[in-house]
Design a protein around this motif. Structure first.
Motif, PDB file in Angstrom:
ATOM      1  N   GLU A   1      -5.408  26.610 -11.934  1.00  0.00           N
ATOM      2  CA  GLU A   1      -4.154  25.946 -11.592  1.00  0.00           C
ATOM      3  C   GLU A   1      -4.100  25.561 -10.121  1.00  0.00           C
ATOM      4  O   GLU A   1      -3.334  24.675  -9.728  1.00  0.00           O
ATOM      5  N   LEU A   2      -4.902  26.231  -9.299  1.00  0.00           N
ATOM      6  CA  LEU A   2      -4.888  26.006  -7.855  1.00  0.00           C
ATOM      7  C   LEU A   2      -5.828  24.864  -7.487  1.00  0.00           C
ATOM      8  O   LEU A   2      -6.752  24.531  -8.223  1.00  0.00           O
ATOM      9  N   LYS A   3      -5.584  24.287  -6.336  1.00  0.00           N
ATOM     10  CA  LYS A   3      -6.415  23.163  -5.862  1.00  0.00           C
ATOM     11  C   LYS A   3      -7.588  23.694  -5.044  1.00  0.00           C
ATOM     12  O   LYS A   3      -7.403  24.384  -4.053  1.00  0.00           O
ATOM     13  N   TRP A   4      -8.803  23.333  -5.480  1.00  0.00           N
ATOM     14  CA  TRP A   4     -10.015  23.690  -4.770  1.00  0.00           C
ATOM     15  C   TRP A   4     -10.711  22.417  -4.287  1.00  0.00           C
ATOM     16  O   TRP A   4     -10.384  21.314  -4.745  1.00  0.00           O
ATOM     17  N   ASP A   5     -11.661  22.577  -3.406  1.00  0.00           N
ATOM     18  CA  ASP A   5     -12.386  21.416  -2.893  1.00  0.00           C
ATOM     19  C   ASP A   5     -13.734  21.222  -3.583  1.00  0.00           C
ATOM     20  O   ASP A   5     -14.350  20.160  -3.458  1.00  0.00           O
ATOM     21  N   GLN A   6     -14.198  22.231  -4.300  1.00  0.00           N
ATOM     22  CA  GLN A   6     -15.399  22.139  -5.123  1.00  0.00           C
ATOM     23  C   GLN A   6     -15.381  23.307  -6.099  1.00  0.00           C
ATOM     24  O   GLN A   6     -15.117  24.447  -5.704  1.00  0.00           O
ATOM     25  N   ILE A   7     -15.647  23.023  -7.364  1.00  0.00           N
ATOM     26  CA  ILE A   7     -15.759  24.076  -8.379  1.00  0.00           C
ATOM     27  C   ILE A   7     -17.183  24.057  -8.918  1.00  0.00           C
ATOM     28  O   ILE A   7     -17.734  22.998  -9.223  1.00  0.00           O
ATOM     29  N   PHE A   8     -17.760  25.245  -9.030  1.00  0.00           N
ATOM     30  CA  PHE A   8     -19.090  25.384  -9.622  1.00  0.00           C
ATOM     31  C   PHE A   8     -18.965  26.341 -10.802  1.00  0.00           C
ATOM     32  O   PHE A   8     -18.646  27.519 -10.624  1.00  0.00           O
ATOM     33  N   PHE A   9     -19.213  25.825 -12.005  1.00  0.00           N
ATOM     34  CA  PHE A   9     -19.055  26.626 -13.221  1.00  0.00           C
ATOM     35  C   PHE A   9     -20.375  26.733 -13.961  1.00  0.00           C
ATOM     36  O   PHE A   9     -21.082  25.744 -14.153  1.00  0.00           O
ATOM     37  N   THR A  10     -20.697  27.946 -14.395  1.00  0.00           N
ATOM     38  CA  THR A  10     -21.857  28.171 -15.263  1.00  0.00           C
ATOM     39  C   THR A  10     -21.363  28.831 -16.541  1.00  0.00           C
ATOM     40  O   THR A  10     -20.687  29.865 -16.496  1.00  0.00           O
ATOM     41  N   GLY A  11     -21.676  28.239 -17.684  1.00  0.00           N
ATOM     42  CA  GLY A  11     -21.222  28.811 -18.951  1.00  0.00           C
ATOM     43  C   GLY A  11     -21.407  27.833 -20.093  1.00  0.00           C
ATOM     44  O   GLY A  11     -22.281  26.968 -20.067  1.00  0.00           O
ATOM     45  N   SER A  12     -20.549  27.964 -21.085  1.00  0.00           N
ATOM     46  CA  SER A  12     -20.664  27.154 -22.294  1.00  0.00           C
ATOM     47  C   SER A  12     -20.036  25.777 -22.107  1.00  0.00           C
ATOM     48  O   SER A  12     -19.175  25.568 -21.237  1.00  0.00           O
ATOM     49  N   GLY A  13     -20.450  24.847 -22.955  1.00  0.00           N
ATOM     50  CA  GLY A  13     -19.875  23.515 -22.920  1.00  0.00           C
ATOM     51  C   GLY A  13     -18.389  23.526 -23.258  1.00  0.00           C
ATOM     52  O   GLY A  13     -17.613  22.742 -22.705  1.00  0.00           O
ATOM     53  N   ARG A  14     -17.995  24.405 -24.167  1.00  0.00           N
ATOM     54  CA  ARG A  14     -16.580  24.480 -24.569  1.00  0.00           C
ATOM     55  C   ARG A  14     -15.701  24.836 -23.372  1.00  0.00           C
ATOM     56  O   ARG A  14     -14.689  24.172 -23.109  1.00  0.00           O
ATOM     57  N   VAL A  15     -16.080  25.869 -22.626  1.00  0.00           N
ATOM     58  CA  VAL A  15     -15.289  26.264 -21.462  1.00  0.00           C
ATOM     59  C   VAL A  15     -15.476  25.249 -20.332  1.00  0.00           C
ATOM     60  O   VAL A  15     -14.556  24.995 -19.560  1.00  0.00           O
ATOM     61  N   GLY A  16     -16.669  24.658 -20.258  1.00  0.00           N
ATOM     62  CA  GLY A  16     -16.905  23.651 -19.236  1.00  0.00           C
ATOM     63  C   GLY A  16     -15.932  22.494 -19.329  1.00  0.00           C
ATOM     64  O   GLY A  16     -15.475  21.959 -18.306  1.00  0.00           O
TER      65      GLY A  16
ATOM     66  N   ILE B   1     -12.875  22.695 -20.412  1.00  0.00           N
ATOM     67  CA  ILE B   1     -11.587  23.204 -19.921  1.00  0.00           C
ATOM     68  C   ILE B   1     -11.564  23.183 -18.398  1.00  0.00           C
ATOM     69  O   ILE B   1     -10.586  22.761 -17.771  1.00  0.00           O
ATOM     70  N   VAL B   2     -12.660  23.628 -17.786  1.00  0.00           N
ATOM     71  CA  VAL B   2     -12.751  23.657 -16.329  1.00  0.00           C
ATOM     72  C   VAL B   2     -12.670  22.239 -15.760  1.00  0.00           C
ATOM     73  O   VAL B   2     -11.927  21.975 -14.810  1.00  0.00           O
ATOM     74  N   ALA B   3     -13.417  21.310 -16.349  1.00  0.00           N
ATOM     75  CA  ALA B   3     -13.432  19.936 -15.861  1.00  0.00           C
ATOM     76  C   ALA B   3     -12.059  19.280 -16.004  1.00  0.00           C
ATOM     77  O   ALA B   3     -11.622  18.527 -15.131  1.00  0.00           O
ATOM     78  N   THR B   4     -11.375  19.575 -17.099  1.00  0.00           N
ATOM     79  CA  THR B   4     -10.031  19.011 -17.325  1.00  0.00           C
ATOM     80  C   THR B   4      -9.049  19.528 -16.287  1.00  0.00           C
ATOM     81  O   THR B   4      -8.247  18.764 -15.732  1.00  0.00           O
ATOM     82  N   ALA B   5      -9.103  20.828 -16.012  1.00  0.00           N
ATOM     83  CA  ALA B   5      -8.210  21.409 -15.014  1.00  0.00           C
ATOM     84  C   ALA B   5      -8.517  20.855 -13.624  1.00  0.00           C
ATOM     85  O   ALA B   5      -7.602  20.551 -12.845  1.00  0.00           O
ATOM     86  N   ALA B   6      -9.792  20.713 -13.302  1.00  0.00           N
ATOM     87  CA  ALA B   6     -10.180  20.189 -11.988  1.00  0.00           C
ATOM     88  C   ALA B   6      -9.710  18.755 -11.797  1.00  0.00           C
ATOM     89  O   ALA B   6      -9.348  18.351 -10.686  1.00  0.00           O
ATOM     90  N   ALA B   7      -9.694  17.994 -12.879  1.00  0.00           N
ATOM     91  CA  ALA B   7      -9.291  16.591 -12.788  1.00  0.00           C
ATOM     92  C   ALA B   7      -7.843  16.440 -12.342  1.00  0.00           C
ATOM     93  O   ALA B   7      -7.479  15.418 -11.736  1.00  0.00           O
ATOM     94  N   GLN B   8      -7.019  17.437 -12.625  1.00  0.00           N
ATOM     95  CA  GLN B   8      -5.608  17.358 -12.215  1.00  0.00           C
ATOM     96  C   GLN B   8      -5.474  17.329 -10.692  1.00  0.00           C
ATOM     97  O   GLN B   8      -4.484  16.842 -10.149  1.00  0.00           O
ATOM     98  N   HIS B   9      -6.459  17.867  -9.988  1.00  0.00           N
ATOM     99  CA  HIS B   9      -6.439  17.897  -8.526  1.00  0.00           C
ATOM    100  C   HIS B   9      -7.514  16.997  -7.919  1.00  0.00           C
ATOM    101  O   HIS B   9      -7.752  17.039  -6.713  1.00  0.00           O
ATOM    102  N   LEU B  10      -8.189  16.204  -8.763  1.00  0.00           N
ATOM    103  CA  LEU B  10      -9.293  15.356  -8.311  1.00  0.00           C
ATOM    104  C   LEU B  10     -10.375  16.187  -7.619  1.00  0.00           C
ATOM    105  O   LEU B  10     -10.988  15.759  -6.632  1.00  0.00           O
TER     106      LEU B  10
END
Length: 510
Positions: free
Chosen positions: A187-202, A204-213
């Protein structure tokens, strides 16, 4: 005995985020000396606590100490050393090649930290897959929060303790927790996200990151195939493939997922797997100290269900014990494309063998599925290697071995398409957390040329500006029949323009 992991309070997560934002704005992490110190501390953190890490890995994953040191700790110490040795070169400003239009502005690229990062690590390689991007964040001058996996509580609790002890707490914090804590982080705004895991959770992470560009790097997985042809050393191939499938209980994103073998050597490969299996586990995999366990009962049940639904022929293994989360390395033959084993990434010690007519059919088989994280090829034929490289798509390509490509610091490691995007390792990890910032500077003399751009526009200035800015294409248009002499005259004309421009500048400077 597993520890009870203490989750990070949601209010504390917000506080960490605010604290790290303040640290970044203070420029505390920018100096090269600071980055070197933190990288060195990270290396010593791993080296001085290796025994504790080995114990934690055994409690959470049943991992043999050889796997922990070979695949987790020593590799990451080496990655930190590599980063320290190359940090100054990575940070150095790069100057662009000279060109006629902007060369006078001395264009250059500075290496600026992106900001505050978020690293979300997986359970299967919690040191390797966390420290590698963390090394990149530190080298780039970025503070960051590291979210550890709740599925490996002993390792996660230890990592939180050690980061607090060895690294600067103003810049580096560990968050532990489950879905609720991860949701709060996203929910918080970050300047770079690095995620390692499954495509399903990936997703979710990408969708959330898009809200903050927010830019995201996704290290996912997929069904990484192995292609074997008759020119390969079959015995060596079987040994390497079986090791790659069984290390960490098969819970490896770059593990060989299935084998595509040419029919002219399929029988030899099957026999080689039988012999190799007997050598690896003479007393049986269940009694072997060289084989780990499945991380939790949920993962065990998923794998057991796949095995129960498979219609393929079991060649080796097949034993399981839910209480101890044990699934023996299991090799299947006569596997059809529609079998349960081929539905999705296995992520366990199960190896299907699919027989195909030839390499061309194997390549077509791979092309019909999503892009894997890596394709493995066992062959000694140069044309076969090039054919597979040209006609397939994957994050990486490894010839005549497995998994070890994930240990190389000088080259990037990452996926493509369904297997993710972005990269880490060495310079690639540094670049992930770095903004390559273009900088130009106009000297006073530049105004002699730039004055031509100002209104009122005149025909005279247009001719001069056109002379200055026009680009001559030095190649003939495809399909045209320009003679060699004509192409030579084009080059001479281009050189003449440069000479005339230089003369005009000299005249104005008199």
């Amino acid at each position: 005995m597993s520890t009870i992991l203490e989750y990070t309070p949601l209010a504390t997560i917000e506080q960490y985020h605010a604290d790290l934002q303040r640290t970044f704005k203070s420029n505390k992490c920018r100096p090269e000396s600071y980055r070197r110190t933190q990288l060195l501390q990270l290396a010593y953190m791993i080296q001085e606590n290796e025994a504790r890490m080995i114990d934690a890995f055994y409690k959470d994953l049943g991992r043999p100490k050889e796997e922990v040191t070979f695949i987790e700790t020593h590799i990451m110490i080496g990655a930190c050393v590599y980063a320290i040795k190359n940090l100054r070169k990575w940070m150095k400003t790069e100057y662009a090649p000279m060109d006629m239009v902007t060369g006078i502005l001395t264009p250059r690229i500075t290496k600026d930290p992106k900001g505050v990062g978020l690293i979300i690590g997986p359970f299967n390689y919690p040191i390797y897959c966390t420290v590698s991007p963390l090394m990149g964040a530190i080298a780039a001058g970025c503070p960051c929060v590291i979210k550890m996996s709740e599925i490996v509580p002993n390792i996660s609790a230890l990592f939180e303790e050690l980061v607090a002890k060895y690294l600067d707490n103003d810049a580096y914090r560990v968050v532990n927790g489950g879905v609720q804590e991860t949701t709060k982080l996203l929910e918080l705004k970050w300047d770079q996200i690095f995620f390692t895991g499954s495509g399903r959770v990936g997703k979710i992470v990408a969708t959330a990151a898009a809200q903050h560009l927010t830019p995201v790097s996704l290290e996912l997985g997929g069904k990484s195939p192995v292609i074997v042809d008759s020119t390969a050393n079959i015995d060596v191939a079987a040994r390497k493939i079986l090791w790659g499938k069984t290390v960490n209980g098969g819970q490896t994103c770059v593990a060989p997922d299935y084998v595509l073998v040419s029919e002219d050597c399929a029988d030899r490969l099957v026999e080689a797997f039988k012999k190799t299996y007997a050598k690896f586990y003479p007393e049986g995999a269940g009694k072997s100290a060289s084989f780990g366990r499945i991380v939790d009962h949920r993962s065990f049940d998923r794998l057991k269900d796949i095995m129960d639904r498979s219609k393929a022929e079991l060649l080796c293994g097949g034993e399981s014990d839910r209480d101890t989360k044990f699934i023996a390395p299991s090799i299947y033959v006569n596997v059809s494309k529609e079998d349960a084993l081929m539905e999705s990434e296995l992520f366990g010690p199960i190896l299907p063998i699919v027989t195909v007519k030839n390499v061309q059919e194997a390549v077509e088989y791979v092309r019909q599925g999503p892009s894997p994280l890596v394709i493995y090829v066992f062959t000694t034929d140069g044309k076969t290697k090039e054919y597979i490289r040209t006609w397939t798509r994957s994050g990486g390509l490894m010839v005549n071995d497995v998994i070890i490509q994930a240990a190389s610091d000088p080259v990037p490691f990452g996926g493509t398409g369904d297997s993710g995007y972005g990269a880490h390792h060495g310079r690639a990890a540094f670049d992930t957390f770095t903004h390559h910032r273009t900088m130009m500077e106009a000297p006073r003399i530049a105004e002699l040329f730039m004055a031509l751009r100002y209104p009122p526009y005149t025909a005279k200035n247009y001719v001069r500006l056109r002379l200055f800015a026009k680009v001559n294409i030095p190649w003939a248009k495809p399909g045209s029949k320009l003679s060699l002499l004509q192409r030579l005259w084009i080059k001479i004309f281009g050189a003449g323009v440069i000479v005339m421009l230089a003369a005009a500048v000299a005249q104005r400077l008199k």
